[in-house]
Design a protein around this motif. Sequence first.
Motif, PDB file in Angstrom:
ATOM      1  N   VAL A  72      82.179  91.857  55.683  1.00 22.46           N
ATOM      2  CA  VAL A  72      81.527  92.993  56.189  1.00 22.46           C
ATOM      3  C   VAL A  72      82.540  94.047  56.280  1.00 22.46           C
ATOM      4  O   VAL A  72      81.681  95.336  56.432  1.00 22.46           O
ATOM      5  CB  VAL A  72      81.049  92.591  57.823  1.00 22.46           C
ATOM      6  N   GLU A  73      83.751  93.897  55.946  1.00 27.54           N
ATOM      7  CA  GLU A  73      84.414  95.234  55.785  1.00 27.54           C
ATOM      8  C   GLU A  73      84.495  95.849  54.502  1.00 27.54           C
ATOM      9  O   GLU A  73      84.954  96.909  54.342  1.00 27.54           O
ATOM     10  CB  GLU A  73      85.902  94.651  55.867  1.00 27.54           C
ATOM     11  N   LEU A  74      83.739  95.297  53.372  1.00 30.26           N
ATOM     12  CA  LEU A  74      83.813  95.772  52.015  1.00 30.26           C
ATOM     13  C   LEU A  74      82.986  97.000  51.964  1.00 30.26           C
ATOM     14  O   LEU A  74      81.770  97.135  52.488  1.00 30.26           O
ATOM     15  CB  LEU A  74      83.240  95.018  51.030  1.00 30.26           C
ATOM     16  N   LYS A  75      83.380  98.025  51.167  1.00 30.66           N
ATOM     17  CA  LYS A  75      82.469  99.327  51.125  1.00 30.66           C
ATOM     18  C   LYS A  75      81.773  99.066  49.883  1.00 30.66           C
ATOM     19  O   LYS A  75      82.305  98.610  48.636  1.00 30.66           O
ATOM     20  CB  LYS A  75      83.453 100.384  50.889  1.00 30.66           C
ATOM     21  N   LEU A  76      80.392  99.363  49.780  1.00 28.56           N
ATOM     22  CA  LEU A  76      79.444  99.026  48.639  1.00 28.56           C
ATOM     23  C   LEU A  76      79.997  99.950  47.510  1.00 28.56           C
ATOM     24  O   LEU A  76      79.585  99.347  46.293  1.00 28.56           O
ATOM     25  CB  LEU A  76      78.082  99.375  49.023  1.00 28.56           C
ATOM     26  N   PRO A  77      80.419 101.251  47.418  1.00 25.11           N
ATOM     27  CA  PRO A  77      80.656 102.032  46.288  1.00 25.11           C
ATOM     28  C   PRO A  77      81.890 101.462  45.544  1.00 25.11           C
ATOM     29  O   PRO A  77      81.956 101.257  44.282  1.00 25.11           O
ATOM     30  CB  PRO A  77      80.927 103.278  46.698  1.00 25.11           C
ATOM     31  N   ARG A  78      82.898 100.776  46.349  1.00 24.44           N
ATOM     32  CA  ARG A  78      84.099 100.107  45.918  1.00 24.44           C
ATOM     33  C   ARG A  78      83.459  98.756  44.925  1.00 24.44           C
ATOM     34  O   ARG A  78      84.175  98.568  44.156  1.00 24.44           O
ATOM     35  CB  ARG A  78      85.229  99.805  46.774  1.00 24.44           C
ATOM     36  N   ALA A  80      80.556  98.253  44.010  1.00 27.30           N
ATOM     37  CA  ALA A  80      79.770  98.484  42.880  1.00 27.30           C
ATOM     38  C   ALA A  80      80.722  98.841  41.739  1.00 27.30           C
ATOM     39  O   ALA A  80      80.397  98.430  40.290  1.00 27.30           O
ATOM     40  CB  ALA A  80      78.852  99.790  43.218  1.00 27.30           C
ATOM     41  N   ALA A  81      82.032  99.446  41.995  1.00 29.17           N
ATOM     42  CA  ALA A  81      82.795  99.901  41.147  1.00 29.17           C
ATOM     43  C   ALA A  81      83.465  98.437  40.269  1.00 29.17           C
ATOM     44  O   ALA A  81      83.515  98.375  39.142  1.00 29.17           O
ATOM     45  CB  ALA A  81      83.856 100.666  41.545  1.00 29.17           C
ATOM     46  N   THR A 118      76.647  97.254  32.452  1.00 24.63           N
ATOM     47  CA  THR A 118      77.594  97.857  33.251  1.00 24.63           C
ATOM     48  C   THR A 118      76.687  98.284  34.498  1.00 24.63           C
ATOM     49  O   THR A 118      76.965  98.046  35.716  1.00 24.63           O
ATOM     50  CB  THR A 118      78.333  99.047  32.656  1.00 24.63           C
ATOM     51  N   THR A 119      75.459  99.009  34.359  1.00 25.22           N
ATOM     52  CA  THR A 119      74.751  99.536  35.330  1.00 25.22           C
ATOM     53  C   THR A 119      73.971  98.353  36.173  1.00 25.22           C
ATOM     54  O   THR A 119      74.073  98.349  37.312  1.00 25.22           O
ATOM     55  CB  THR A 119      73.612 100.444  34.532  1.00 25.22           C
ATOM     56  N   LEU A 120      73.855  97.250  35.364  1.00 20.13           N
ATOM     57  CA  LEU A 120      73.150  96.081  36.185  1.00 20.13           C
ATOM     58  C   LEU A 120      74.110  95.410  36.878  1.00 20.13           C
ATOM     59  O   LEU A 120      73.733  94.840  37.941  1.00 20.13           O
ATOM     60  CB  LEU A 120      72.408  94.903  34.960  1.00 20.13           C
ATOM     61  N   SER A 121      75.334  95.299  36.366  1.00 19.60           N
ATOM     62  CA  SER A 121      76.409  94.845  37.177  1.00 19.60           C
ATOM     63  C   SER A 121      76.734  95.353  38.347  1.00 19.60           C
ATOM     64  O   SER A 121      77.124  94.836  39.455  1.00 19.60           O
ATOM     65  CB  SER A 121      77.874  94.491  36.317  1.00 19.60           C
ATOM     66  N   ALA A 122      76.729  96.811  38.303  1.00 18.80           N
ATOM     67  CA  ALA A 122      77.099  97.538  39.599  1.00 18.80           C
ATOM     68  C   ALA A 122      76.218  97.501  40.357  1.00 18.80           C
ATOM     69  O   ALA A 122      76.161  97.150  41.708  1.00 18.80           O
ATOM     70  CB  ALA A 122      77.440  99.002  39.190  1.00 18.80           C
ATOM     71  N   LEU A 123      74.722  97.368  40.122  1.00 19.62           N
ATOM     72  CA  LEU A 123      73.748  97.283  41.104  1.00 19.62           C
ATOM     73  C   LEU A 123      73.645  95.921  41.406  1.00 19.62           C
ATOM     74  O   LEU A 123      73.564  95.667  42.980  1.00 19.62           O
ATOM     75  CB  LEU A 123      72.452  97.554  40.556  1.00 19.62           C
ATOM     76  N   SER A 124      74.013  94.786  40.764  1.00 22.30           N
ATOM     77  CA  SER A 124      73.918  93.528  41.223  1.00 22.30           C
ATOM     78  C   SER A 124      75.236  93.264  42.217  1.00 22.30           C
ATOM     79  O   SER A 124      74.902  92.442  43.270  1.00 22.30           O
ATOM     80  CB  SER A 124      74.030  92.321  40.106  1.00 22.30           C
ATOM     81  N   ALA A 125      76.230  94.017  41.788  1.00 18.92           N
ATOM     82  CA  ALA A 125      77.462  93.617  42.783  1.00 18.92           C
ATOM     83  C   ALA A 125      76.944  94.082  44.175  1.00 18.92           C
ATOM     84  O   ALA A 125      77.255  93.614  45.315  1.00 18.92           O
ATOM     85  CB  ALA A 125      78.779  94.328  42.290  1.00 18.92           C
ATOM     86  N   ALA A 126      76.589  95.444  44.177  1.00 16.30           N
ATOM     87  CA  ALA A 126      76.325  96.037  45.536  1.00 16.30           C
ATOM     88  C   ALA A 126      75.047  95.351  46.152  1.00 16.30           C
ATOM     89  O   ALA A 126      75.308  95.192  47.405  1.00 16.30           O
ATOM     90  CB  ALA A 126      75.706  97.438  45.294  1.00 16.30           C
ATOM     91  N   GLY A 127      74.241  94.865  45.429  1.00 11.17           N
ATOM     92  CA  GLY A 127      73.334  94.129  46.182  1.00 11.17           C
ATOM     93  C   GLY A 127      73.597  92.677  46.605  1.00 11.17           C
ATOM     94  O   GLY A 127      73.373  92.353  47.739  1.00 11.17           O
ATOM     95  N   THR A 128      74.514  92.116  45.961  1.00 10.27           N
ATOM     96  CA  THR A 128      74.980  90.672  46.227  1.00 10.27           C
ATOM     97  C   THR A 128      76.079  90.912  47.685  1.00 10.27           C
ATOM     98  O   THR A 128      75.873  90.227  48.618  1.00 10.27           O
ATOM     99  CB  THR A 128      75.990  90.356  45.385  1.00 10.27           C
ATOM    100  N   VAL A 129      76.830  91.990  47.670  1.00  9.10           N
ATOM    101  CA  VAL A 129      77.455  91.980  48.895  1.00  9.10           C
ATOM    102  C   VAL A 129      76.795  92.540  50.103  1.00  9.10           C
ATOM    103  O   VAL A 129      76.936  92.358  51.535  1.00  9.10           O
ATOM    104  CB  VAL A 129      78.797  93.044  48.597  1.00  9.10           C
ATOM    105  N   ALA A 130      75.713  93.484  49.743  1.00  3.81           N
ATOM    106  CA  ALA A 130      74.847  94.001  50.826  1.00  3.81           C
ATOM    107  C   ALA A 130      74.166  92.802  51.557  1.00  3.81           C
ATOM    108  O   ALA A 130      74.021  92.659  52.874  1.00  3.81           O
ATOM    109  CB  ALA A 130      73.887  94.921  50.474  1.00  3.81           C
TER     110      ALA A 130
END
Length: 159
Positions: A72-78, A80-81, A118-130
């Motif tokens: 819950v402390e993770l920032k989505l832009p980070r 996604a990076a 790269t794009t799919l991974s960034a979106l998937s990472a942000a979605g997974t953590v969200a």
Amino acid sequence: MPTWLRRTRAALTVGLGWALLWAPVGVLVGLVVDPDGSMDEMWFLIFGYPGFLGGVLFSILLALRERRRAVVELKLPRVAAWGGLAGFAVGSLPFLIGDPSGSIPVALLYAIAAGSITTLSALSAAGTVAIAQRAGRAELADKTQSVIGDAHQLINKSL
């Protein structure tokens, strides 16, 4: 369960989840590239394999670099990076292993493959953590309500 086993299971689960979500993208690419079905390709694997590898690599990066933070402390832009970095590594892998030859210039093929993964991974990472954050917040809210309810009961009993 030992920590390393729990983390391994989590990384494999994220990898399988990404592979399942990316497989339809491969099918759509196959419909565009090979509309008449003349090529003998299993198009769902074209993005399924990179999805699995990207998900596992993202999980490893997240575990190594963000281990001191709760989900819950993770920032989505980070996040996604980190996902983008994992995707870039996976998208670059075929070009490091072999020599693609064909009618498309290698630089263009590399830009398309690495860029899309790269794009799919960034979106998937942000979605997974969200999704994980939403579940974590819901669990935290339930615990908070339980603690507040217990406190009210104690106060009422003492009065």
